[in-house]
Design a protein around this motif. Sequence first.
Motif, PDB file in Angstrom:
ATOM      1  N   THR A 125       0.828  -1.202   0.000  1.00 58.77           N
ATOM      2  CA  THR A 125       0.000   0.000   0.000  1.00 58.77           C
ATOM      3  C   THR A 125       0.864   1.254   0.000  1.00 58.77           C
ATOM      4  O   THR A 125       0.577   2.228  -0.707  1.00 58.77           O
ATOM      5  N   THR A 126       1.922   1.231   0.785  1.00 62.33           N
ATOM      6  CA  THR A 126       2.831   2.373   0.877  1.00 62.33           C
ATOM      7  C   THR A 126       3.521   2.625  -0.454  1.00 62.33           C
ATOM      8  O   THR A 126       3.629   3.782  -0.907  1.00 62.33           O
ATOM      9  N   LEU A 127       3.981   1.579  -1.101  1.00 62.87           N
ATOM     10  CA  LEU A 127       4.618   1.720  -2.413  1.00 62.87           C
ATOM     11  C   LEU A 127       3.643   2.286  -3.437  1.00 62.87           C
ATOM     12  O   LEU A 127       3.995   3.191  -4.214  1.00 62.87           O
ATOM     13  N   MET A 128       2.423   1.800  -3.442  1.00 67.77           N
ATOM     14  CA  MET A 128       1.432   2.285  -4.404  1.00 67.77           C
ATOM     15  C   MET A 128       1.088   3.762  -4.189  1.00 67.77           C
ATOM     16  O   MET A 128       0.625   4.441  -5.103  1.00 67.77           O
ATOM     17  N   ALA A 129       1.316   4.257  -2.980  1.00 65.09           N
ATOM     18  CA  ALA A 129       1.081   5.674  -2.686  1.00 65.09           C
ATOM     19  C   ALA A 129       2.242   6.552  -3.114  1.00 65.09           C
ATOM     20  O   ALA A 129       2.201   7.770  -2.916  1.00 65.09           O
ATOM     21  N   GLY A 130       3.289   5.960  -3.687  1.00 71.14           N
ATOM     22  CA  GLY A 130       4.414   6.736  -4.200  1.00 71.14           C
ATOM     23  C   GLY A 130       5.613   6.802  -3.280  1.00 71.14           C
ATOM     24  O   GLY A 130       6.582   7.499  -3.585  1.00 71.14           O
ATOM     25  N   PHE A 131       5.583   6.068  -2.186  1.00 70.06           N
ATOM     26  CA  PHE A 131       6.704   6.066  -1.244  1.00 70.06           C
ATOM     27  C   PHE A 131       7.562   4.835  -1.524  1.00 70.06           C
ATOM     28  O   PHE A 131       7.195   3.710  -1.195  1.00 70.06           O
ATOM     29  N   THR A 132       8.689   5.078  -2.154  1.00 71.05           N
ATOM     30  CA  THR A 132       9.552   3.991  -2.612  1.00 71.05           C
ATOM     31  C   THR A 132      10.629   3.624  -1.588  1.00 71.05           C
ATOM     32  O   THR A 132      11.395   2.697  -1.824  1.00 71.05           O
ATOM     33  N   ALA A 133      10.682   4.348  -0.478  1.00 71.46           N
ATOM     34  CA  ALA A 133      11.600   4.019   0.613  1.00 71.46           C
ATOM     35  C   ALA A 133      10.992   4.479   1.924  1.00 71.46           C
ATOM     36  O   ALA A 133      10.319   5.515   1.975  1.00 71.46           O
ATOM     37  N   VAL A 134      11.230   3.693   2.981  1.00 66.59           N
ATOM     38  CA  VAL A 134      10.737   4.055   4.308  1.00 66.59           C
ATOM     39  C   VAL A 134      11.779   3.671   5.339  1.00 66.59           C
ATOM     40  O   VAL A 134      12.637   2.817   5.108  1.00 66.59           O
ATOM     41  N   GLN A 135      11.663   4.312   6.496  1.00 67.32           N
ATOM     42  CA  GLN A 135      12.407   3.879   7.674  1.00 67.32           C
ATOM     43  C   GLN A 135      11.393   3.438   8.717  1.00 67.32           C
ATOM     44  O   GLN A 135      10.559   4.229   9.161  1.00 67.32           O
ATOM     45  N   ASP A 136      11.430   2.154   9.063  1.00 64.28           N
ATOM     46  CA  ASP A 136      10.510   1.585  10.051  1.00 64.28           C
ATOM     47  C   ASP A 136      11.182   1.686  11.409  1.00 64.28           C
ATOM     48  O   ASP A 136      12.151   0.983  11.696  1.00 64.28           O
ATOM     49  N   VAL A 137      10.653   2.563  12.251  1.00 61.80           N
ATOM     50  CA  VAL A 137      11.332   2.886  13.512  1.00 61.80           C
ATOM     51  C   VAL A 137      10.591   2.314  14.716  1.00 61.80           C
ATOM     52  O   VAL A 137      10.146   3.033  15.598  1.00 61.80           O
ATOM     53  N   GLY A 138      10.514   1.013  14.753  1.00 62.61           N
ATOM     54  CA  GLY A 138       9.903   0.340  15.888  1.00 62.61           C
ATOM     55  C   GLY A 138       8.922  -0.708  15.417  1.00 62.61           C
ATOM     56  O   GLY A 138       7.795  -0.380  15.034  1.00 62.61           O
ATOM     57  N   GLY A 139       9.369  -1.960  15.407  1.00 60.72           N
ATOM     58  CA  GLY A 139       8.503  -3.028  14.944  1.00 60.72           C
ATOM     59  C   GLY A 139       9.059  -4.380  15.333  1.00 60.72           C
ATOM     60  O   GLY A 139      10.169  -4.495  15.854  1.00 60.72           O
ATOM     61  N   PRO A 140       8.298  -5.435  15.053  1.00 62.53           N
ATOM     62  CA  PRO A 140       8.708  -6.785  15.436  1.00 62.53           C
ATOM     63  C   PRO A 140       9.779  -7.334  14.501  1.00 62.53           C
ATOM     64  O   PRO A 140      10.094  -6.743  13.459  1.00 62.53           O
ATOM     65  N   LYS A 141      10.307  -8.505  14.831  1.00 56.56           N
ATOM     66  CA  LYS A 141      11.384  -9.113  14.038  1.00 56.56           C
ATOM     67  C   LYS A 141      10.946  -9.428  12.614  1.00 56.56           C
ATOM     68  O   LYS A 141      11.782  -9.521  11.703  1.00 56.56           O
ATOM     69  N   GLU A 142       9.637  -9.591  12.399  1.00 61.73           N
ATOM     70  CA  GLU A 142       9.154  -9.905  11.064  1.00 61.73           C
ATOM     71  C   GLU A 142       9.450  -8.796  10.052  1.00 61.73           C
ATOM     72  O   GLU A 142       9.479  -9.044   8.839  1.00 61.73           O
ATOM     73  N   ILE A 143       9.693  -7.573  10.543  1.00 60.11           N
ATOM     74  CA  ILE A 143      10.050  -6.477   9.641  1.00 60.11           C
ATOM     75  C   ILE A 143      11.366  -6.777   8.935  1.00 60.11           C
ATOM     76  O   ILE A 143      11.555  -6.421   7.759  1.00 60.11           O
TER      77      ILE A 143
END
Length: 438
Positions: A125-143
Motif C-alpha cells: 500500500t505504501t509503495l502504491m502511494a508513491g513512497f519507494t523508501a521508508v524507515q521503520d522505527v519500531g517493529g517486530p522481528k518480522e520487519i
Amino acid sequence: MSILKPSLTAVSAAALMMATPVLAQDDGHEGMTYIHAGTVIAVPGQTPLRNQTIIIDDGKVMGIEAGFLADADATIIDLKNMTVLPGLIDSHVHLRADNDSGSREDVVKMESGDVALQAAAHAKTTLMAGFTAVQDVGGPKEIFALRRAIKKGLVPGPHIRAAGSSISATGGHGDFHGFKADILELYKSPTICDGVADCRRAVRQAVKNGADVIKVTATGGVMSNTNAGTGQQLMDDELKAIVDTARTMGRKVTAHAHDKGGIDAALRAGINSIEHGSFMDAETAGLFKRNNAVLIPTVLAGKTVEEWAKDPNTFLPPNSVAKARQVGPAMQDMARLAYENGVTIAFGTDSGVSKHGDNAKEFQYLVIAGMSPMEAITSATITAAKHIEMFDKIGSLEVGKYADIIAVDGDPLADVAELMDVDFVMKGGIVYKHDTAD
C-alpha cells in the motif's frame, strides 16, 4: 547519441497500462527504458525541467536528456502530460501497525505469519502511494524478514531501513502495557533496559537482531496504555550510553521524544534525530542546529490521535486519550516553530498510527507550517535520503541512482495535495503502477 545498452529486465508493454501493481517479468526484450516526461523535478530544490527523456537501464538512471528521444530498442513510457519526480521517502513508519479497535489484542492473537503478511500488505500500500523508501522505527522481528523479501523481489514494497524493537525503559513507552503480569512478562521486548550497562546490552541486541538504525523512546508516548505521561523516561547517562554504544556498532540513533526535557536530553547525549518533538521551543531548536540533528515532525500522527481523542466512542484507553489531547494540538505549531528556527526537517508520518497509504497528507501540514511545496518535497526526497543514509542511491534522479520514480497528473508545486493521488510508480526500473485516463 550513443549509449551502451546492456540487457534490461522489464515489464511488458501491456503491464505498463495496468492500474494494478505488477512485479518484474523478464519478457526477453533487451534495451533501455525511456520515460518521456512533460515536467521533471529531477533534483528537488532545483528548477524543474520541461520535455525531457529519462534514460533507465539495469534499474538505474543513466541520464536525462532534453526532448523526447526515440529508439527502436527502447521501451517508451509516455508521461508527457505529467509531473515526474523522485520516489518519496517516509522517515517514520510502522509497517506492522494498524491502529483500530482491535489492534491492542493483536499481539496476543496473531501468529508470526499473520504479522509478516500484514506488514507486507502495508508495504505494498505504501509503495502504491508513491513512497519507494521508508524507515521503520519500531517493529517486530518480522520487519527484517519483510526487508529481505522486498530486496529479493519476492513481494512488492519500498526499500526498508528498520530499527526493530525500540530501546525503552521498563514500564515506559515501548514496553508492553495493559494486560495481566504473566502476559506482560511473556511479551517483554529484549531491548527493554534499565541502567547504563543494560542499555549498552540492549543496543548490541538490537544490532544483532538486524537493526539498521537504533530507535530509543526517550520520553513517554501517546499510544502506550500507561499514565506515565510524555516526559523523559530514560536518564541522561542511559541516553549517553545508548549513543556511545550505537556509534561503536556503526549505527545512528533516533529518539521518540515529546516533552522538551526529554528532547533536550536526547540532543545533549548526541542523538542524531528526534521523532515528533511536540513540545520543543526556540532553545531546543538551537540544540538541533548545534548538533546537526534532524527533526521528523509527524504532524499527521498528531492530527490523527487528536481526532481519536475527540470521539466519544474512541477505541483509545483513557491513558492514551489524556495524552492525545495534549500532544495532538501541539504538533502543528511545533512544526512551524522548527521551520522558522531553521531546524532540518525530514518527512515522516508515523503511519501505522495514521492509515498506511495516506502518508502524503503530511505534505499539507508541512506547507501550513510555512514550507513551500518545493521545500516539503525536498524534505521527503533529498533530506530524507540523507537522513536514512541512502542518498547515494535515492532521493533524486541523477546518474547512477536507482530509478525510483513517481508521477502525478497535476503540478505539486502549485498544489502539494497532488501528491495524495500518485498515478505512476517505478522502483528500481520496475513499474508497479501506471494509471491512465479513460
